[in-house]
Write a protein that holds these residues in place. Structure first.
Motif, PDB file in Angstrom:
ATOM      1  N   LYS A 171       1.402  -1.207   0.089  1.00 44.66           N
ATOM      2  CA  LYS A 171      -0.035   0.081  -0.021  1.00 44.66           C
ATOM      3  C   LYS A 171       0.993   1.401   0.082  1.00 44.66           C
ATOM      4  O   LYS A 171       1.897   1.000   0.916  1.00 44.66           O
ATOM      5  CB  LYS A 171      -1.083   0.013   1.072  1.00 44.66           C
ATOM      6  CG  LYS A 171      -2.244   1.407   1.047  1.00 44.66           C
ATOM      7  CD  LYS A 171      -3.232   0.881   0.176  1.00 44.66           C
ATOM      8  CE  LYS A 171      -3.710   1.965   0.828  1.00 44.66           C
ATOM      9  NZ  LYS A 171      -5.068   1.287  -0.737  1.00 44.66           N
ATOM     10  N   ALA A 176       1.391   2.588  -7.488  1.00 44.53           N
ATOM     11  CA  ALA A 176      -0.113   3.079  -7.178  1.00 44.53           C
ATOM     12  C   ALA A 176      -0.572   4.441  -7.693  1.00 44.53           C
ATOM     13  O   ALA A 176      -2.356   3.938  -7.966  1.00 44.53           O
ATOM     14  CB  ALA A 176      -0.315   2.422  -5.495  1.00 44.53           C
ATOM     15  N   ARG A 254      -6.650  -4.907   2.158  1.00 44.32           N
ATOM     16  CA  ARG A 254      -6.579  -3.958   0.860  1.00 44.32           C
ATOM     17  C   ARG A 254      -6.056  -2.777   1.523  1.00 44.32           C
ATOM     18  O   ARG A 254      -5.021  -1.713   1.705  1.00 44.32           O
ATOM     19  CB  ARG A 254      -7.763  -2.970  -0.011  1.00 44.32           C
ATOM     20  CG  ARG A 254      -8.273  -4.192  -0.074  1.00 44.32           C
ATOM     21  CD  ARG A 254      -7.744  -4.399  -1.870  1.00 44.32           C
ATOM     22  NE  ARG A 254      -8.331  -5.394  -3.090  1.00 44.32           N
ATOM     23  CZ  ARG A 254      -7.934  -4.857  -3.327  1.00 44.32           C
ATOM     24  NH1 ARG A 254      -7.421  -4.269  -4.277  1.00 44.32           N
ATOM     25  NH2 ARG A 254      -8.806  -6.014  -4.497  1.00 44.32           N
ATOM     26  N   ASP A 258      -1.970  -2.963  -2.690  1.00 48.52           N
ATOM     27  CA  ASP A 258      -2.698  -2.587  -3.450  1.00 48.52           C
ATOM     28  C   ASP A 258      -2.296  -3.855  -4.849  1.00 48.52           C
ATOM     29  O   ASP A 258      -1.413  -4.052  -4.642  1.00 48.52           O
ATOM     30  CB  ASP A 258      -2.345  -1.416  -4.168  1.00 48.52           C
ATOM     31  CG  ASP A 258      -2.712  -0.113  -3.969  1.00 48.52           C
ATOM     32  OD1 ASP A 258      -4.417  -0.819  -3.786  1.00 48.52           O
ATOM     33  OD2 ASP A 258      -2.427   1.354  -3.147  1.00 48.52           O
ATOM     34  N   ARG A 260      -2.660  -3.359  -9.127  1.00 50.58           N
ATOM     35  CA  ARG A 260      -3.125  -3.411 -10.793  1.00 50.58           C
ATOM     36  C   ARG A 260      -2.542  -4.117 -11.580  1.00 50.58           C
ATOM     37  O   ARG A 260      -2.401  -5.269 -11.915  1.00 50.58           O
ATOM     38  CB  ARG A 260      -1.858  -2.267 -10.341  1.00 50.58           C
ATOM     39  CG  ARG A 260      -1.716  -0.916 -10.338  1.00 50.58           C
ATOM     40  CD  ARG A 260      -2.784  -0.452 -10.120  1.00 50.58           C
ATOM     41  NE  ARG A 260      -3.605   0.723  -8.913  1.00 50.58           N
ATOM     42  CZ  ARG A 260      -3.683   1.417  -8.337  1.00 50.58           C
ATOM     43  NH1 ARG A 260      -4.218  -0.262  -7.517  1.00 50.58           N
ATOM     44  NH2 ARG A 260      -4.373   2.348  -6.907  1.00 50.58           N
TER      45      ARG A 260
END
Length: 301
Positions: A171, A176, A254, A258, A260
């Motif tokens: 995170k 991100a 979460r 993260d 993607r």
């Protein structure tokens, strides 16, 4: 000569170690050793060469073991044929799956299977593809769930679903801020992958050909982990990033991590169900196949 003795020599041929072969056969090491020696004396041929540190298969032993596998497979077919006259969806089904599929698919697949079959039980085994393969052939498993390519004589392989790979990061990681990740970006951070023997790592490296140690910058490198769950924890700690199948990020924290997607065309894998062509419970196989498809809807695959 008994089927049990044939099973012992097949196990010993696979393990090349009396202790491990005995453990897999659920007998003591002396029991297995005596049985193997008795069979060799009956046949008048040495199947194995023994030393203090290793067990080797003799040339004639290779032929004997190959025939023993065929005999065991045929014997198992007799049991399966006997049970096929009963309800094909009633008895337990022995299903194997690779480590990067089982923990993420089964929580959604099992409820779907229960609805389809009204309670057909599964005996589940997780392992590497190279270990599931012989167990499928010799009847220790009825079906396996693996990633393609998978080729085995007398085995039916049915592709079930395709699954994209995604990038997992801590995170707050700089990536991100991006909507998608290019494969060549993976060389700019520590990349955490499963260790040797896991086909998923090989698929990642094949799908992202720019990934090799020479391409990494500023001391970045590839770090190996023992499981995808362990790798997730290392990513959460800030050690680097990793590539996961999409199903493995369904329930991540979460607040720590993260995810993607890759830029299209995203790397992906095809997951398939494989079973022996001679397996006499086709309705059970179809039920498993359908339950996997139903699980995919829940996983958004």
């Amino acid at each position: 000569m008994t089927l049990t003795e044939l099973k012992y020599i097949v196990m010993l041929a696979e393990e090349k170690h009396f202790g491990r072969a005995a453990e897999r056969s659920y007998v003591s090491q002396p029991t297995l050793s005596v049985a193997v020696k008795k069979l060799e004396e009956e046949l008048g041929a040495a199947i194995f060469e023994r030393s203090k540190s290793a067990v080797y298969i003799t040339p004639i032993g290779t032929q004997i073991i190959a025939q023993a596998k065929r005999v065991l497979e045929q014997a198992n077919m007799i049991k399966e044929l006997a049970s096929s006259g009963q309800n094909q969806l009633k008895g337990p089904l022995k299903v194997g799956a690779i480590f990067t599929i089982a923990p993420y698919l089964f929580p959604f697949m099992i409820p779907a299977l229960q609805q389809i079959t009204s309670g057909m039980p599964l005996i589940i085994e997780e392992d590497l593809t190279e270990n599931l393969r012989p167990k499928l052939r010799n009847g220790e498993l009825d079906a396996i769930i693996v990633a393609l390519p998978f080729h085995e004589p007398d085995v039916v392989t049915q592709p079930i679903y395709e699954e994209e790979f995604v990038v997992l990061m801590q995170k707050g990681h700089a990536w991100a801020q991006l909507d998608e990740i290019q494969t060549d970006q993976l060389t700019t951070d520590n990349l955490l992958l499963l260790g040797k023997g896991h086909c998923f790592s090989e698929q990642v490296l094949e799908a992202c050909p720019l990934i090799n140690e020479a391409e990494f910058s500023d001391g970045r490198t590839i770090v190996n982990g023992s499981s995808l769950e362990t790798i997730r924890y290392m990513v959460a700690s800030g050690l680097g990033v990793t590539v996961l199948p999409k199903s493995a990020v369904t329930n991540i924290d979460r607040s720590l991590l993260d995810v993607r997607p890759f830029a299209q065309p995203a790397p992906r894998r095809t997951v398939a169900l494989a079973w022996r062509a001679s397996f006499p419970r086709p309705k059970a196989i179809e039920a498993v196949s359908q339950s996997i498809r139903d699980a995919c809807k829940k996983l958004d695959l």
